[in-house]
Design an enzyme around this catalytic site. Structure first.
Site, PDB file in Angstrom:
ATOM      1  N   ASP A   1       0.841  -1.196   0.000  1.00 27.15           N
ATOM      2  CA  ASP A   1       0.000   0.000   0.000  1.00 27.15           C
ATOM      3  C   ASP A   1       0.873   1.242   0.000  1.00 27.15           C
ATOM      4  OD1 ASP A   1       0.840   0.342   2.591  1.00 27.15           O
ATOM      5  OD2 ASP A   1      -1.074  -0.206   3.496  1.00 27.15           O
ATOM      6  N   ILE A   2       0.239   2.380  -0.211  1.00 22.44           N
ATOM      7  CA  ILE A   2       0.957   3.655  -0.306  1.00 22.44           C
ATOM      8  C   ILE A   2       1.165   4.200   1.103  1.00 22.44           C
ATOM      9  CG2 ILE A   2       0.873   6.007  -1.228  1.00 22.44           C
ATOM     10  CD1 ILE A   2      -0.947   4.930  -3.454  1.00 22.44           C
TER      11      ILE A   2
ATOM     12  N   GLU B   1      -5.976   2.260  -0.672  1.00 16.34           N
ATOM     13  CA  GLU B   1      -4.645   2.396  -1.283  1.00 16.34           C
ATOM     14  C   GLU B   1      -3.876   1.091  -1.272  1.00 16.34           C
ATOM     15  OE1 GLU B   1      -3.897   3.354   3.104  1.00 16.34           O
ATOM     16  OE2 GLU B   1      -5.572   3.309   1.680  1.00 16.34           O
TER      17      GLU B   1
END
Length: 443
Positions: A321-322, A364
């Site tokens: 994920d970001i 995300e």
């Protein structure tokens, strides 16, 4: 007893009938008798069905061919009218015209659909001629009939074929050697070829190269064994464009069973395929990033597990994920966040093989399935991907990702693998983000 002025001749039904005349010698009578007998034999053996009626239409004589066509015996027909073989399908106007023509002393010609004794319908072309006596009065009618049932069937087939040639379907007719004999306007509209450009050629002219030899071998096996094939096929048009068709091919045989023609009918299904792909996209893709959705990813991972259970192959699962994505949304807005998600999905997709799979897992978070990849190979890929993202400005911002990796272990289900990869991702974030976490053997 017959007088000198009488002699017997053969009547229309083959029986002897008296004939008188003041000038008939025995020699003349014998000659007439012989000629009438010969005439009777000729009519009786004629290949045309023949009937003689009186002026009211009552049958006086029918020949052998008439009996063969109708299925009735002579005893069942003599004295009756042809109404007993009428089918009920011929318009009354035809019969009105028939009798008006005959009663005016004219010959009637026409076609009638009649019914045999067994109920079967058949078509006849008839010529009915009035017969006059010495005074010119009509005393009988002679009907000569030809069975045209097969001709009518062929005419109907031609009409049907003509109707096909006038539709949006594209028919293609070849001879037994697959040389094209006829096409229609729809064919030209779809393929781009004019009739004169394809007639005499074979359909090999349209091969796209999308199908292997096994495809065509099976196609022709179906045609030769069953007389028919239908399915999806990709062809190439005059301009080099490859497009999908739905096509049927039928072998047309003659009365001996020998194939004389092949008829192919097809239509362009490019639009249908586009809609199918669009529906597939909607069902299996994330609408924002274009990556697969969780449903599609779950199906693929379960399939990979089944394959791994049956073989020595393995695969690896990556979750990433970001980092600090909520802060990006809060500071720069959700439009910026959406743009980063889309660009990140594109960047990752370009790094994958065709056998691998990327899915947006939610928010995300993303998942990657690396086919035939051990934990070592997955670690190398993950580290390279982490560095590439860190070095690429997405929507003008520096963005990093954290990753967790788990390799398939025999007995794993999807939930177990996801849990191990998620734990590895959590450890990467706890270690400071922008890192790769690897699930250990006992994680």
């Amino acid at each position: 007893m017959k007088t000198d002025e009488q002699a017997s001749v053969y009547g229309a039904d083959g029986s002897e009938r008296a004939m008188s005349g003041p000038h008939c010698s025995n020699l003349d009578l014998d000659t007439l008798r012989a000629k009438f007998y010969q005439l009777h034999i000729a009519v009786e053996q004629s290949p045309a069905a023949t009937a003689i009626t009186d002026t009211e239409g009552r049958i006086e004589y029918v020949n052998q061919r008439f009996l063969e066509v109708t299925g009735y015996s002579r005893e069942e027909l003599i004295g009756k009218t042809p109404a007993m073989i009428q089918s009920g399908t011929t318009p009354e106007a035809v019969y009105r015209d028939l009798w008006q023509t005959l009663r005016s002393g004219q010959v009637w010609r026409g076609e009638l659909q009649n019914r045999k004794k067994n109920g079967e319908f058949y078509w006849e072309a008839e010529i009915i001629t009035p017969v006059r006596d010495d005074t010119g009065e009509v005393v009988r009618f002679v009907a000569v009939k030809e069975d045209i049932t097969e001709r009518k069937r062929q005419e109907e087939e031609l009409r049907l074929l003509a109707s096909v040639f006038q539709t949006g379907q594209a028919p293609l007719i070849t001879d037994s050697e697959m040389r094209i004999e006829r096409v229609n306007q729809a064919f030209t509209d779809i393929t781009g070829y004019l009739p004169e450009e394809v007639i005499g050629h074979t359909p090999r002219l349209f091969k796209s190269g999308r199908h292997d030899q096994a495809f065509y071998t099976q196609l022709w096996r179906d045609v030769l064994e069953t007389g028919h094939w239908q399915g999806e096929i990709w062809n190439r048009n005059k301009y080099g464009e490859i497009y999908p068709l739905w096509q049927s091919i039928t072998a047309v045989s003659d009365e001996t069973g020998k194939v004389r023609h092949y008829i192919g009918v097809f239509h362009n299904i490019a639009e249908r395929k586009r809609l199918e792909e669009e529906l597939e996209q909607q069902a299996t893709r994330d609408h924002l990033t274009g990556a697969h959705n969780r449903r599609a990813f779950d199906t693929t991972m379960r399939k990979a597990i089944r394959q791994a259970e049956r073989s020595d192959n393995t695969f690896s699962l990556l979750l990433f994920d970001i980092d600090l994505f909520k802060s990006i949304n809060d500071q720069h807005g959700h439009d910026t966040g959406d743009s980063i998600l889309k660009r990140l999905a594109t960047l990752v997709s370009q790094a994958l093989r065709s056998t691998d799979m990327l899915a947006r897992w939610g928010g995300e978070e993303f998942a990657i399935l690396l086919q035939d990849t051990t934990i070592q190979g997955a670690s190398i890929f993950a580290e390279r991907l982490r560095q590439q993202v860190a070095e690429t400005r997405l929507h003008g911002l520096n963005v990093t990702i954290s990753l967790g990796i788990a390799e398939y272990r025999r007995g794993d289900g999807p939930e177990a693998m996801l849990a191990r990869a998620d734990n590895a991702l959590y450890r990467a974030k706890r270690a400071g983000r922008n890192r790769v976490g690897i699930a250990g053997a006992h994680a």
